[in-house]
Design a protein around this motif. Structure first.
Motif, short mmCIF file in Angstrom:
data_model
loop_
_atom_site.label_atom_id
_atom_site.label_comp_id
_atom_site.label_asym_id
_atom_site.label_seq_id
_atom_site.Cartn_x
_atom_site.Cartn_y
_atom_site.Cartn_z
N GLY A 264 180.64 17.64 27.33
CA GLY A 264 181.44 16.48 26.57
C GLY A 264 182.91 16.85 26.86
O GLY A 264 183.61 15.51 26.60
N SER A 265 183.34 17.95 26.72
CA SER A 265 184.69 18.20 26.74
C SER A 265 185.51 17.97 28.10
O SER A 265 186.47 18.37 28.03
N ASP A 266 184.66 18.10 29.05
CA ASP A 266 185.10 18.08 30.50
C ASP A 266 185.10 16.75 30.88
O ASP A 266 183.83 16.02 31.10
N THR B 273 163.28 14.79 20.33
CA THR B 273 163.63 15.58 21.42
C THR B 273 164.79 15.13 22.15
O THR B 273 165.81 15.67 22.64
N ASN B 274 164.49 13.52 22.48
CA ASN B 274 165.69 12.98 23.23
C ASN B 274 166.85 13.12 22.55
O ASN B 274 167.93 13.12 23.17
N ALA B 275 166.88 12.92 21.29
CA ALA B 275 168.10 12.92 20.57
C ALA B 275 168.86 14.22 20.54
O ALA B 275 170.30 14.29 20.51
N ASN B 276 168.19 15.32 20.40
CA ASN B 276 168.40 16.65 20.23
C ASN B 276 168.93 16.94 21.98
O ASN B 276 170.04 17.73 22.00
N ASP B 277 168.41 16.43 23.07
CA ASP B 277 169.15 16.61 24.15
C ASP B 277 170.22 16.04 24.54
O ASP B 277 170.93 16.63 25.18
N LEU B 278 170.48 14.93 24.08
CA LEU B 278 171.73 14.42 24.24
C LEU B 278 172.75 15.13 23.54
O LEU B 278 173.88 15.16 24.02
N ILE B 279 172.63 15.71 22.19
CA ILE B 279 173.46 16.42 21.55
C ILE B 279 173.87 17.78 22.33
O ILE B 279 174.97 18.29 22.59
N SER B 280 172.77 18.34 22.85
CA SER B 280 172.83 19.63 23.77
C SER B 280 173.74 19.13 25.01
O SER B 280 174.66 19.98 25.23
N LYS B 281 173.49 18.20 25.87
CA LYS B 281 174.26 17.66 26.72
C LYS B 281 175.71 17.64 26.58
O LYS B 281 176.64 17.93 27.24
#
Ligand code: FEO
Length: 170
Positions: free
Chosen positions: A145-147, A132-140
């Motif tokens: 990430g582009s801004d 879940t933590n790893a997925n959350d980081l990807i979602s965030k």
């Protein structure tokens, strides 16, 4: 009584968890070099947690009077072209570790090794949190990430992560 097969798997898991710590140290090193100290902190703490996991397997075997054999830790060999590569490698690794834990659990289940099953149950739950933590980081990262300003804020958020010892005590 821990059977030979379960013993071997538990012993191998010590190495897998130390490798996980090494891998996340490498991730932390990547982000440090990129100037993203918050991400570096997050993975540094992740590495500490993995070391704790290794020590839990180590201690469990010792408590069961089973020999511990330490093996060489492999070199982290992933190369990254962007921040997202690292986060995705983290999720992929956690899914792999979940499969390892499940495999040991199944081996213990097969021989009615209830004590090992009870020990592993904490890891079964832990792996759910790790994924879940790893997925959350990807979602965030996908969202922000582009801004640059948003990435800065996300970096600040991850800088706030603090180490807590595992809730499983042997
Ligand atoms: Fe020890 Fe991230 O699993």
């Amino acid at each position: 009584m821990v059977t030979q097969k379960v013993h071997e798997l538990l012993n191998q898991q010590i190495n897998k968890e130390f490798y996980s710590a090494y891998l996340y140290l490498d991730f932390s090193n990547y982000f440090k070099a990129q100037g993203l100290d918050g991400f570096a902190n997050w993975y540094l703490i992740q590495a500490q947690e993995e070391r704790d996991h290794a020590m839990l397997f180590y201690t469990y075997l010792q408590n069961e009077n089973m020999p511990v054999a330490l093996d060489a830790i492999a070199k982290p060999d992933k190369t990254f072209t962007c921040h997202m590569d690292v986060l995705k490698a983290g999720l992929e690794h956690e899914i792999y570790v979940t499969s390892l834990i499940n495999y040991i659990y199944a081996a213990a289940f097969d021989v009615k090794d209830f004590r090992t099953m009870k020990f592993l149950y904490w890891f079964v739950k832990e792996q759910g949190e790790e994924e879940t933590n790893a997925n959350d980081l990807i979602s965030k990262m996908e969202l922000f990430g582009s801004d640059p300003k948003s990435l800065y804020m996300l970096n600040q958020e991850l800088a706030a992560r603090i180490y807590t010892a595992p809730s499983l005590v042997l």
